[in-house]
Design an enzyme around this catalytic site. Structure first.
Site, PDB file in Angstrom:
ATOM      1  N   ASP A  44      26.749  20.740  10.744  1.00 26.49           N
ATOM      2  CA  ASP A  44      28.087  21.309  10.867  1.00 26.49           C
ATOM      3  C   ASP A  44      29.083  20.226  11.279  1.00 26.49           C
ATOM      4  OD1 ASP A  44      30.150  23.121  10.908  1.00 26.49           O
ATOM      5  OD2 ASP A  44      29.418  24.291  12.604  1.00 26.49           O
ATOM      6  N   GLU A  64      28.662  29.605  15.458  1.00 26.15           N
ATOM      7  CA  GLU A  64      28.202  28.205  15.422  1.00 26.15           C
ATOM      8  C   GLU A  64      27.360  27.892  16.652  1.00 26.15           C
ATOM      9  OE1 GLU A  64      31.905  26.088  15.007  1.00 26.15           O
ATOM     10  OE2 GLU A  64      32.020  26.472  12.857  1.00 26.15           O
TER      11      GLU A  64
HETATM   12  C1  ABF Z   1      33.769  23.770  12.003  1.00 30.50           C
HETATM   13  O1  ABF Z   1      34.857  23.434  11.186  1.00 30.50           O
HETATM   14  C2  ABF Z   1      34.359  23.827  13.296  1.00 30.50           C
HETATM   15  O2  ABF Z   1      33.697  24.043  14.430  1.00 30.50           O
HETATM   16  C3  ABF Z   1      35.468  22.907  13.329  1.00 30.50           C
HETATM   17  O3  ABF Z   1      36.459  23.680  13.898  1.00 30.50           O
HETATM   18  C4  ABF Z   1      35.777  22.683  11.909  1.00 30.50           C
HETATM   19  C5  ABF Z   1      35.821  21.297  11.407  1.00 30.50           C
HETATM   20  O4  ABF Z   1      36.435  21.404  10.182  1.00 30.50           O
HETATM   21  P1  ABF Z   1      36.655  20.262   9.166  1.00 30.50           P
HETATM   22  O5  ABF Z   1      35.311  19.788   8.743  1.00 30.50           O
HETATM   23  O6  ABF Z   1      37.401  20.967   8.093  1.00 30.50           O
HETATM   24  O7  ABF Z   1      37.483  19.223   9.851  1.00 30.50           O
HETATM   25  O8  ABF Z   1      32.765  22.881  11.891  1.00 30.50           O
END
Ligand code: ABF
Length: 222
Positions: A85, A107
């Site tokens: 993630d 998450e």
């Molecule tokens: C998720 O997406 C979140 O926890 C975080 O807010 C966001 C990051 O997004 P990006 O990859 O679009 O910057 O992982």
């Protein structure tokens, strides 16, 4: 490279990182956001190597299903081998701020259930001290004003993210002006406020690996 290209590079690096872990019964945890979306698209190229996924949001579940990748309810799987993630900020201890996309509670649950948490981000997300990015706090709707007053006592300036209802039917407060020098303590303090569902600090359970997209290539920070 543009920020988008850096995100693409870390998405590809994440797939390379997890390839040795994929077996026919492997469950992969999949996060949310633009970097996670690129990871999903790369993961799809290897969908026959593993069993399926658990997703941290309805949006990611839909994207996975669109690729023909099975998405399971977390209650129907016994373990998640690896969770990939993005994040809004990371320090060098791999303590994170997450939740800009409002999916922080799911998450955090997926992170808690996962053997390994691989965070993927472009270099703009790595900071010395967390807190420039406003800290998201998910709250039960009727507690919103009370929780906001308690967050002010902790030194923050909470702002109601109007118009946003989370996948859990809750609201988000974004807390500005926190200089988070002790993320583990602050995570626990905020979790102790009645009405808080989750806060976006991932410090008690940090990432295990950060794959950081930089102009000189993808760096692995452990
Ligand atoms: C998720 O997406 C979140 O926890 C975080 O807010 C966001 C990051 O997004 P990006 O990859 O679009 O910057 O992982």
């Amino acid at each position: 490279m543009t920020q988008d290209e850096l995100k693409q590079a870390v998405a590809e690096a994440a797939v390379e990182h997890i390839l040795p872990l994929l077996e026919e019964d492997t469950i992969v945890g999949v996060g949310t956001g633009s970097t996670a979306n690129k990871f999903i698209d790369e993961l799809a190229k290897h969908k026959h190597l593993f069993d399926g996924t658990v997703a941290s949001s309805e949006a990611s579940a839909e994207r996975l299903k669109g690729h023909g990748i099975p998405v399971y309810d977390l209650n129907s799987v016994s373990s998640i081998r690896v969770y990939v993630d993005g994040a809004d900020e990371s320090n060098d201890q791999l303590h994170l701020i997450k939740g800009g996309g409002a999916a922080l509670t799911r998450e955090k649950i997926v992170a808690a259930c996962s053997e390994e948490f691989v965070c993927i981000a472009d270099e703009s997300k790595l900071v010395k001290v967390l807190g420039d990015f406003p800290l998201p706090v998910e709250v039960i709707p009727m507690s919103r004003s009370y929780v906001a007053r308690e967050l002010v006592k902790l030194g923050g300036d909470p702002v109601y993210r109007e118009g946003v209802v989370t996948d859990n039917g809750c609201h988000i407060l974004d807390v500005y002006n926190l200089e988070i020098v002790d993320p583990v303590t602050l995570e626990n303090q905020i979790n102790s406020i009645v009405g808080v569902v989750t806060n976006g600090l991932f410090a008690a359970r940090p990432a295990n690996v950060l794959l950081l997209g930089t102009q000189s290539g993808v760096k692995t920070i452990k």
